[in-house]
Enzyme design. Structure first.
Site, PDB file in Angstrom:
ATOM      1  N   ASP A 267       0.831  -1.204   0.000  1.00  0.00           N
ATOM      2  CA  ASP A 267       0.000   0.000   0.000  1.00  0.00           C
ATOM      3  C   ASP A 267       0.863   1.251   0.000  1.00  0.00           C
ATOM      4  O   ASP A 267       1.707   1.431   0.880  1.00  0.00           O
ATOM      5  CB  ASP A 267      -0.906   0.015   1.228  1.00  0.00           C
ATOM      6  CG  ASP A 267      -1.825   1.219   1.221  1.00  0.00           C
ATOM      7  OD1 ASP A 267      -2.776   1.233   0.414  1.00  0.00           O
ATOM      8  OD2 ASP A 267      -1.576   2.159   2.003  1.00  0.00           O
ATOM      9  N   ASP A 397      23.498  -0.149  -6.908  1.00  0.00           N
ATOM     10  CA  ASP A 397      23.442  -1.436  -6.228  1.00  0.00           C
ATOM     11  C   ASP A 397      24.726  -2.199  -6.546  1.00  0.00           C
ATOM     12  O   ASP A 397      25.485  -1.847  -7.445  1.00  0.00           O
ATOM     13  CB  ASP A 397      22.206  -2.220  -6.665  1.00  0.00           C
ATOM     14  CG  ASP A 397      21.667  -3.111  -5.557  1.00  0.00           C
ATOM     15  OD1 ASP A 397      22.465  -3.560  -4.714  1.00  0.00           O
ATOM     16  OD2 ASP A 397      20.448  -3.362  -5.528  1.00  0.00           O
TER      17      ASP A 397
END
Length: 767
Positions: A267, A397
């Site tokens: 959400d 990353d």
């Protein structure tokens, strides 16, 4: 030992001398010294580094570059921006290049592995070297001295004391080198729970244990997430860690993704509030701003790693694409732009951002490039820095500049730029607007990239470009006080890390993270000392991402010593009052099988969220994205292919236990790392608890009624695999939820307590 340093001052009339009085005190610590300035900064240094102290305006300062002059960057009274710009202007290109490196994973002490090579101490493996666990390895000395690296990622540590000692050795080693820039140590999340460990409110531990981020999200309480950040940051700093490679605030809109459990759910509103709370907790010092208690938060993964096509993860080439069938990038940006970038505390904004490995398919609206996020100038410079005004550190990353040989091995991750050289990849990342290279200990390709830029843009342009990144990187070191005192008191470290009140807070969070999905006829709670039957669980042999094998085993799913303190354990289900079954969510694969490719297929297979055989009849005929230099096709569809979870025995265990128990209740506890289809097991369970990384003792506290369940699902549980296939990878809460035999819908924000369905302020706010 403490001594007061005094100086004589000349005032007004010639030859009129008066004592200036106490100026600063010096305290001898184990291996270093501490200088206390009255109403000023506390300094730490080691005499062995040949660093000297400067006394200016009756205050002490460290002469980091040993030139006998108080340079602006050495003056702790000045604003951080001014100090960082001064130091960046004085650094050589080689020194800035080293600052732009972030080390590969370092364990303390180091051991060898097939990904990062052997680790030696004085040319020998640790066990043969006679070195202490806290000593620097040969490789660490090289990359700190020769490559000017100052950002180190640590993984496992032998103990908190060893971590503190290693920190002090590393800081002493670099203190006398070049400009005296200290080491900024970082960590991936390290506060997970050991399920078998017992909790004692009066005892401490190695480090406080908490549920996963997904588990804390199940509390629907941002203040709990902030408390975690405040406690974890104290433990981090006591270990010498000043940067957290977290939080992972990817919006988990793709239920099959293997990194789902590191997120804060699907959400956007809940994830945004939790992201803000996490970063505020880590970065805020005692007064709410930056200080010695602060830990830089590196939020990841911009612009959201959640919408992986088919759930395949981008650590591998087969998962290189994030897709947006719902055209919904905005929800994925929200935890960053409205959460981590709009803090309530005085640190204002997350200090660093990490893009994910993925190619965010068709999101580059300016250049149309289909390259990994860190290589994409639109995503970094135009969107992150331009549209949203972000001027903090952007760090790639790990390992994205390394080469890769095929789509299914754990190697480099240069998606979209596989055909560039290593140096060219570094240059493209710099041009895209990034500041730092994760997992690179080698300065050479950064220098090569600099020379490429000089050839294209000229020396002045590239010098300025490097200084921009240097300033960003240095600000994070200055703000956390490392330039003044990077040293640790080992005794204080041992008192802080895992101290009882921190352990108690983590345990309380665990209790608040477990969701009760089913409780037929008030099956729970079970009165203590009832007789319980706990069947053993079979675990099939497996191989993880890194290729390490886990042998098969048949064992109890819980610490039976803990269970026996709550209930009388019996071996015969006929003697039991109830059964307690421990299982895990279906392990439905990674979405790629080499044997399929070897048999003439494209290698792509479904990822299943159910235990039994699944045929992907509702999958896409043609994948939304595809294409790699390592493949001669672009359609990565797996339509009509089949897969079976590797742990179908978990489903069998529930069914078999119900058959043995007859009318007596069966309580099922599921460890979930992502959503699952409950249709196969729910009818055979009288009560279901879902946990996301807690101690068995917390589970027993809930089963026995010592505590009441209060958590809510931070994601949907799908009704079936059809709804999983038909949902959009980038859209939250768009599946048909499972409805159980009690008529309850396992939807977002669903959970039960003893009274029934929870419908409190949390549910009203977020659902």
């Amino acid at each position: 030992m403490k001594k007061t340093i005094q100086r004589m001052c000349v005032l007004a009339a010639p030859l009129l001398l008066i004592s200036c009085g106490p100026q600063w005190t010096e305290t001898e610590k184990e291996g270093y010294r501490v200088i206390s300035n009255p109403d000023g900064a506390t300094l730490g240094y080691t005499p062995q580094s040949a660093i000297t102290l400067l006394t200016v305006d009756r205050l002490a300062f460290k002469d980091h570059n040993r030139n006998g002059i108080l340079d602006p960057y050495e003056d702790w009274r000045l604003p951080v921006d001014e100090r960082a710009k001064d130091l960046a202007s004085k650094m050589s290109i080689e020194q800035i290049a080293g600052l732009m490196l972030y080390s590969a994973h370092q364990s303390i002490p180091g051991g060898g592995n097939r990904f990062f090579g052997p680790v030696t101490y004085n040319g020998k493996p640790f066990e043969e070297s006679g070195a202490k666990a806290s000593d620097l390895s040969d490789a660490q000395k090289i990359f700190l001295k020769d490559d000017n690296l100052r950002h180190v990622l640590i993984t496992s540590v032998e103990s908190p004391a060893v971590a503190a000692q290693w920190n002090n050795h590393a800081q002493a080693f670099v203190e006398g080198i070049g400009m005296g820039i200290p080491v900024n140590t970082s960590s991936d999340p390290r506060h997970g729970s050991d399920s078998y460990a017992e909790f004692n409110a009066g005892a401490g531990g190695k480090i406080s244990m908490w549920p996963s981020s997904l588990g804390i999200a199940a509390s629907f309480d941002p203040s709990l997430m902030r408390q975690f950040g405040e406690i974890a940051s104290q433990e981090y700093r006591a270990l010498g860690i000043a940067t957290a490679l977290s939080p992972q605030i990817d919006l988990a809109t793709e239920p099959r993704w293997s990194r789902f459990d590191g997120t804060m759910g699907e959400d956007p509103d809940l994830a945004t509030d939790l992201a803000r709370a996490y970063v505020d907790g880590f970065q805020s010092s005692n007064d709410g701003g930056w200080g010695y208690q602060s830990v830089n938060a590196m939020v990841k993964h911009w612009p959201g790693g959640g919408p992986e096509e088919g759930g395949r993860d981008a650590h591998f080439g087969y998962g290189s694409y994030a897709v947006y069938p719902g055209n919904n990038l905005k929800d994925h940006l929200k935890p960053f732009t409205e959460g981590a970038f709009k803090l309530e505390g005085d640190t204002q904004i997350a200090s660093a951002v990490m893009p994910y490995y993925t190619i965010s398919f068709e999101r580059d609206t300016v250049n149309g490039e289909e390259v990994g996020n860190s290589y994409n100038k639109y995503l970094i410079t135009d969107l992150l820095r331009g549209t949203y005004g972000y001027d903090g550190v952007v760090c790639t990353d790990w390992g994205i500049t390394r080469d890769v040989s095929n789509v299914y091995v754990f190697e480099g991750k240069p998606w979209g730029v596989e055909n560039l050289s290593v140096a060219e990849r570094h240059y493209k990342i710099i041009e895209a607007g990034c500041d730092q290279f994760g997992g690179n200990n080698d300065m050479d390709p950064v220098i090569e990239a600099y020379q490429m830029g000089v050839k294209e843009h000229g020396e002045e342009y590239m010098r300025n470009r490097f200084e921009v990144s240097a300033v960003r990187l240095l600000k994070n070191i200055f703000r956390t006080g490392l330039f003044e005192n990077p040293y640790l008191d080992v005794d204080e470290t041992e008192k802080t890390v895992g101290k009882p009140e921190f352990m108690a807070a983590g345990y309380e969070a665990q209790l608040r993270s477990v969701v009760m999905l089913k409780n037929t006829a008030n099956t729970l709670p079970r009165t203590t000392k009832q007789k319980v039957y706990v069947p053993k669980r079979y675990v099939a042999p497996s191989r993880n991402w890194f290729g390490f094998e886990t042998p098969e085993k048949l064992d109890y799913p819980f610490n039976m010593e803990v269970v026996s303190k709550f209930f009388d354990v019996v071996e015969d289900p006929n003697e039991a009052d109830f059964a307690l079954v421990g299982i895990e969510n279906p392990n439905g694969g990674v979405g790629y099988e080499v044997k399929d490719a070897e048999a003439g297929g494209n290698g792509y297979v479904p990822i299943s969220l159910q235990y039994g055989m699944y045929k992907a009849e509702d999958a896409r005929e043609t994948s939304l994205a595809g294409g790699s230099p390592m493949e001669d096709f672009t359609n990565r569809s797996y339509k009509n292919k089949t897969i079976v979870a590797s742990n179908t025995t978990d489903m069998d265990l529930v069914k078999e236990t119900k058959a043995k128990m007859g009318d007596k209740p069966v309580v099922v506890i599921v460890r979930v790392a992502k959503p699952m289809v409950f249709a196969e097991i729910e009818p055979y369970a009288d009560a279901i608890l879902v946990q996301m990384g807690v101690q068995d003792q917390a589970l027993m506290d809930l089963v026995s009624g010592a505590r009441e369940p209060s958590a809510l699902l931070p994601f949907q549980m799908p009704a079936n695999m059809k709804t999983v296939e038909l949902q959009f990878e980038d859209v939250p809460r768009d599946m048909q939820p499972y409805v159980d035999t009690e008529g309850h819908s396992y939807d977002f924000a669903f959970g039960l307590n003893w009274a029934g369905v929870i419908n409190d302020d949390r549910v009203q706010k977020y659902k």
